[in-house]
Design an enzyme around this catalytic site. Sequence first.
Site, PDB file in Angstrom:
ATOM      1  CG  ASP A 354     -32.149  86.564  68.438  1.00 22.36           C
ATOM      2  OD1 ASP A 354     -30.872  86.602  68.407  1.00 22.36           O
ATOM      3  OD2 ASP A 354     -32.891  87.274  69.375  1.00 22.36           O
ATOM      4  CD  GLU A 383     -29.183  82.986  68.843  1.00 18.75           C
ATOM      5  OE1 GLU A 383     -28.119  83.042  69.120  1.00 18.75           O
ATOM      6  OE2 GLU A 383     -30.042  83.688  69.183  1.00 18.75           O
TER       7      GLU A 383
END
Length: 667
Positions: A354, A383
């Site tokens: 993340d 990400e």
Amino acid sequence: MKNMNHIVYMVLCTISMGLLASCAAKQVALKIDQYPSKQGSLREMQYSPAKTTFELWSPGAEAVTLRLYADDTSATPLKQVKMRRRQDGTWTAFAKGDWKGKFYTFEITQSSSRWKLHETPGIFATAVGTNGKRAAIIDLQETNPEGWAEDAKRSRILEKDAIIYELHMRDLSVHPASGITNKGKFLALTEHGTLSPEGLKTGIDHLVELGVTHVQILPMYDYASVDESKPDKPQYNWGYDPLNYNVPEGSYSTNPADPTCRIRELKLMIKALHDAGIGVIMDVVYNHTYDVENSQFTQTCPDYFYRMNKKGELGNASGCGNETASERDMMHRFIVESALYWAQEYHLDGFRFDLMGIHDQATMMDVRRKLDALGSNYLLYGEGWAAGAPLYPNEKLAMKANIKNMPGIGAFCDDMRDALRGPFSDDHESAFLDAKPGFEQSIRFGLVGCIAHPDVQMDQVNYSKSPWTTIPSQSINYVSCHDDMMLTDRLKASVQLEEGELERLDKLAQTAVLTSQGLPFLWAGEEIMRDKKGVHNSFCSPDSINQIDWSLKAKNQDLFAYYQGLIALRKAHPAFRMGMPEEVRQHMRFLDTPDNVVAFVLRDHAAGDEWEQIVVILNSRREPVEVKLPKGKFVTCVADGQCPCEPVNMSGIITVSAQSATILHTR
Ligand code: CA
């Protein structure tokens, strides 16, 4: 109090009652950056039947007391032990005898802390009781299901062959139509033979039927926002609020108070998925914690684990009020050792980081190297951005633009995502799927896996101004995920849809995803037209918004068959997943097409494919379009929303139906 945040006064003398009178406490100002790192593993508890040993790294502490409890709620400890300080800032103690089944915490005294300190289970608890308040003494061996040793020896599929399915534990099973008994639990994915009211497969059998190779599960480590002591209270959260990083989430187990239960049940789930031929990727959120004051990081070593500016103010690149400092040695080591722990203890097959752009590249590459040392084909991606500007130089961060310097690590491709459906920033703005021109080059860029390619005009790509991958599988290609609106909701919000267009555009979008050279990624339930009732950020919306309504499967069997057909096509044909960039540049070429049409050919038996040529044409126009095929006698395998379709012989100039994809191959 100026600069007190950075300065800790350490008592160097070992304070024991006997020495106290003769030992003059000497105060030395030590900056956080000067803290010694812990020697050896970061694990804090080692159990054996003869004694349990404890090691807690807390270099700023003046004293640390180990507290041992009978259970996870009793007020009075069974025993308290003053821990001894080592030179590396680690406090040690042991408890003689067999303490299995008991609980422990550390009570830390650090007068310089600006945060109120209370008892903590430490940063590396591997078992906890209800709500993660206390760590537990267990024998991990006893949590292993039958056949676990054999499970460790299974081989993982090649990275380039992955088809990823993103899933939240609760969404999968809570709806009454799931036919699943263990609703919202890890065990839901161990149940075979579950059916919707219409008699169609749900749960793990549905995943096998669909054909995906990996599930990527939203946070399933212990997070803070769901009260594990109230299993019957309606509660929902995605789980991006980490509490104990190295323990499964209690609310997904059948008994959060039993520390072994959540571990055993998660292992049962992973083994069931492995036995079904599906790998398991964990969504990890090392970039921030739920809050700062109560995090195990602050409670163990105040301020060390977070980035701060010169005024001592916390960074907020996560958008959640803090950002961790992976460039600090112990945070770096924590991330690496934690990922390795999950890979080894739980047999995971990969990690989705993340807000990976908050972490430094060196940390991510260290994770990559150490996973490679464990075994082959662990997936590692994240990400490639942050939610705000990190307090660290951009060129050193694991941002998307720097992925080309990070072999073996991938990132999500927002270039093709937004070119298909419109930008993250505005749910009502549309793009290619709404027949808007100007997005064709961005889609080409995604289709080649974001490598340098002679048929992609980079100056016309929406976001990236240069190729950001070196091999195509570094690009995770998708049109929607848990964040943001689902594809169905997005199409409803951004396109004036006529009858039947929702399904046509849904199929068209996923044809781009599933024929791309990057790794295809699907959000759970899209294959049966799941929606979230238009909610963009459903992180704490109730089950009624987030759950997968399995009765949709019967209503959308045609859509499901299309997804299933495309996945089968991809798996049967290596041309769709060549792997090497040189091969993609040589064998994948784009055809000249008008606006709102993207078409490519995979030629000359790409990657040894049995088909000499494969042509894929994506037409988002509201009317049919004529496209000139390369030379050769072709036969259709996908046309007008059917996959597979009736094979029809074609050559020369062909007509592609409105808002649909056609795929043909030479015989
Ligand atoms: Ca929890």
